[in-house]
Design an enzyme around this catalytic site. Structure first.
Site, PDB file in Angstrom:
ATOM      1  N   SER A 175      64.293 -19.588 105.286  1.00 32.62           N
ATOM      2  CA  SER A 175      64.928 -19.122 104.054  1.00 32.62           C
ATOM      3  C   SER A 175      64.619 -20.103 102.935  1.00 32.62           C
ATOM      4  O   SER A 175      63.460 -20.254 102.570  1.00 32.62           O
ATOM      5  CB  SER A 175      66.439 -18.959 104.268  1.00 32.62           C
ATOM      6  OG  SER A 175      67.057 -18.421 103.123  1.00 32.62           O
ATOM      7  N   THR A 176      65.613 -20.810 102.404  1.00 35.14           N
ATOM      8  CA  THR A 176      65.402 -21.732 101.296  1.00 35.14           C
ATOM      9  C   THR A 176      64.353 -22.783 101.649  1.00 35.14           C
ATOM     10  O   THR A 176      64.473 -23.468 102.644  1.00 35.14           O
ATOM     11  CB  THR A 176      66.716 -22.440 100.935  1.00 35.14           C
ATOM     12  OG1 THR A 176      67.742 -21.464 100.756  1.00 35.14           O
ATOM     13  CG2 THR A 176      66.564 -23.262  99.666  1.00 35.14           C
ATOM     14  N   HIS A 202      63.666 -14.962 104.053  1.00 32.05           N
ATOM     15  CA  HIS A 202      64.661 -14.297 103.209  1.00 32.05           C
ATOM     16  C   HIS A 202      64.128 -14.179 101.786  1.00 32.05           C
ATOM     17  O   HIS A 202      64.065 -15.164 101.054  1.00 32.05           O
ATOM     18  CB  HIS A 202      65.965 -15.082 103.202  1.00 32.05           C
ATOM     19  CG  HIS A 202      66.653 -15.106 104.520  1.00 32.05           C
ATOM     20  ND1 HIS A 202      67.570 -16.079 104.861  1.00 32.05           N
ATOM     21  CD2 HIS A 202      66.570 -14.282 105.593  1.00 32.05           C
ATOM     22  CE1 HIS A 202      68.014 -15.846 106.083  1.00 32.05           C
ATOM     23  NE2 HIS A 202      67.419 -14.765 106.541  1.00 32.05           N
ATOM     24  N   MET A 295      69.184 -21.971 104.318  1.00 30.88           N
ATOM     25  CA  MET A 295      70.627 -22.045 104.168  1.00 30.88           C
ATOM     26  C   MET A 295      71.307 -21.070 105.119  1.00 30.88           C
ATOM     27  O   MET A 295      70.777 -19.988 105.378  1.00 30.88           O
ATOM     28  CB  MET A 295      70.999 -21.706 102.723  1.00 30.88           C
ATOM     29  CG  MET A 295      72.433 -22.039 102.331  1.00 30.88           C
ATOM     30  SD  MET A 295      72.758 -21.597 100.593  1.00 30.88           S
ATOM     31  CE  MET A 295      71.557 -22.623  99.741  1.00 30.88           C
ATOM     32  N   ASP A 298      71.516 -17.806 109.896  1.00 31.60           N
ATOM     33  CA  ASP A 298      70.721 -16.690 110.396  1.00 31.60           C
ATOM     34  C   ASP A 298      69.680 -17.208 111.385  1.00 31.60           C
ATOM     35  O   ASP A 298      68.981 -18.181 111.107  1.00 31.60           O
ATOM     36  CB  ASP A 298      70.029 -15.972 109.234  1.00 31.60           C
ATOM     37  CG  ASP A 298      69.410 -14.654 109.645  1.00 31.60           C
ATOM     38  OD1 ASP A 298      69.850 -14.079 110.661  1.00 31.60           O
ATOM     39  OD2 ASP A 298      68.501 -14.190 108.940  1.00 31.60           O
TER      40      ASP A 298
END
Length: 366
Positions: A175-176, A202, A295, A298
């Site tokens: 993600s991030t 994401h 972050m 998940d």
């Protein structure tokens, strides 16, 4: 506890007001200034000393990308969150900004219809990122992160286990910080990689297509955005499309992709857990799963199912992660075989899939 100081940079007065109102509603955040373009922002940073900068991608005089580059010269660790439109141009510019050193991004509220709904969306999407990056900069670790750090120091990785079947599939969740992390990992993956790779990053619709196109230019494996019914093949990587969950299923002797529009999981669609659960069902112990910077949590439940089936699990370490949420949760749960700095992830994937040996043999016989 000190408040997180934020400088807002956007050429639109309406957006500056919306962002300021959204952030000011949180008692842990203080808006310390605004700027209409990059040159003003660069001048204000030493004056207001922000902990986080929110930065519009497209501005007059000095745009967001050039502003990021300028900020990185003087403030290499200052978190910068980009604001972009949900368009192909916005996606392209956002990826450029991330490559230039931006920390994270948020898409602008569009066609929502009311100021209150716009503020609500910013509170849901921007505020958590400001707090996450701001607290990291201030050295304020949430209690969950502290427990993750303790777990990591006490758990270098689970003991090696005997893998009863060859690796059939690699799955990656991030993600991030993921776009840059993926670029670094795949710079070290050979073009003759022996199994397919499926990825959840994401990102919203349009952004994932642009990301796949950029990764495809690395010249390692072939990249594309995953499509429903698509057969997955060795030497190819498939990025889950924004707005859809992606799964891997069997169709006869082939592995194919399936997409669905079921509700988000962990507030995400695509979700890593959805992909990893499907991979557990089709390849089990023949899987190498990788959790990179991101972050939230998940991927945790998907990794738990893969662990129960004796799959191999790699997690990025805290020091090299932009946010050590997703990999930290997997480490804390004791699910990781290895905890690795980003620079070592590609080599470990190659070692566990046998691709390094294959490449050496191919070179020997060429």
């Amino acid at each position: 506890m000190p408040k997180i100081r934020v400088l807002i940079v956007d050429d639109a007065v309406v957006m500056r007001r919306l962002i300021s109102e959204s952030l000011s509603l949180d008692p842990e955040i203080e808006v310390v200034g605004t700027a209409a373009h990059g040159n003003i922002a660069i001048a204000k940073i030493p004056q207001v000393n922000p902990d986080v900068v929110t930065l519009d991608v497209e501005m007059p005089e000095l745009d967001g990308i050039e502003t990021v580059r300028a900020i990185r010269k003087t403030h290499p660790d200052l978190p910068v969150i980009m604001f972009s439109t949900l368009t192909e141009r916005g996606a392209e510019k956002t990826l450029d900004a991330l490559a230039a050193g931006a920390t994270d991004y948020v898409t602008k509220p569009a066609n929502i219809g009311s100021v209150s709904l716009s503020v609500k969306r910013l509170q849901e999407e921007l505020v958590p990122k400001v707090k996450q990056h701001g607290k990291k900069r201030l050295g304020i670790m949430p209690s969950a992160s502290k427990s993750q750090a303790r777990a990591a120091s006490a758990f270098p990785g689970r003991p090696a286990v005997h893998v009863q079947r060859p690796v059939e599939l690699v799955c990656i969740g991030t993600s991030t910080g993921g776009p840059n992390a993926l670029a670094e990992v795949f710079a070290g993956i050979p073009a003759n990689f022996p199994v397919p790779i499926v990825i959840v990053q994401h990102m919203p619709v349009l952004f994932t297509k642009m990301l796949a196109e950029r990764l495809d230019k690395l010249g390692s494996v072939r990249f594309c955005e995953g499509a429903a019914g698509q057969k997955i093949e060795a030497g190819n990587a498939y990025v889950a499309p924004g707005g859809h969950h992606m799964e891997v299923v069997r169709s006869g002797t082939d592995l194919v992709l399936r997409l669905n529009d079921l509700p988000p999981e962990n507030s995400c669609r695509p979700a890593v857990d959805v992909l990893f659960r499907s991979v557990a069902a089709v390849s089990g112990s023949g899987t190498v799963a990788v959790i990179l910077t991101g972050m939230g949590q998940d991927g945790l439940h998907g990794c738990r199912q893969l662990r129960e089936l004796n799959a191999q699990i790699l997690a990025q370490d805290e020091a090299s992660s932009v946010v050590w949420g997703m990999p930290g949760q997997v480490v804390q749960a004791g699910l990781a075989d290895r905890i690795l700095p980003l620079g070592e992830v590609a080599a470990e994937i190659c070692r566990r899939t046998g691709s390094a040996k294959r490449a050496a043999l191919a070179a020997l016989h060429s």
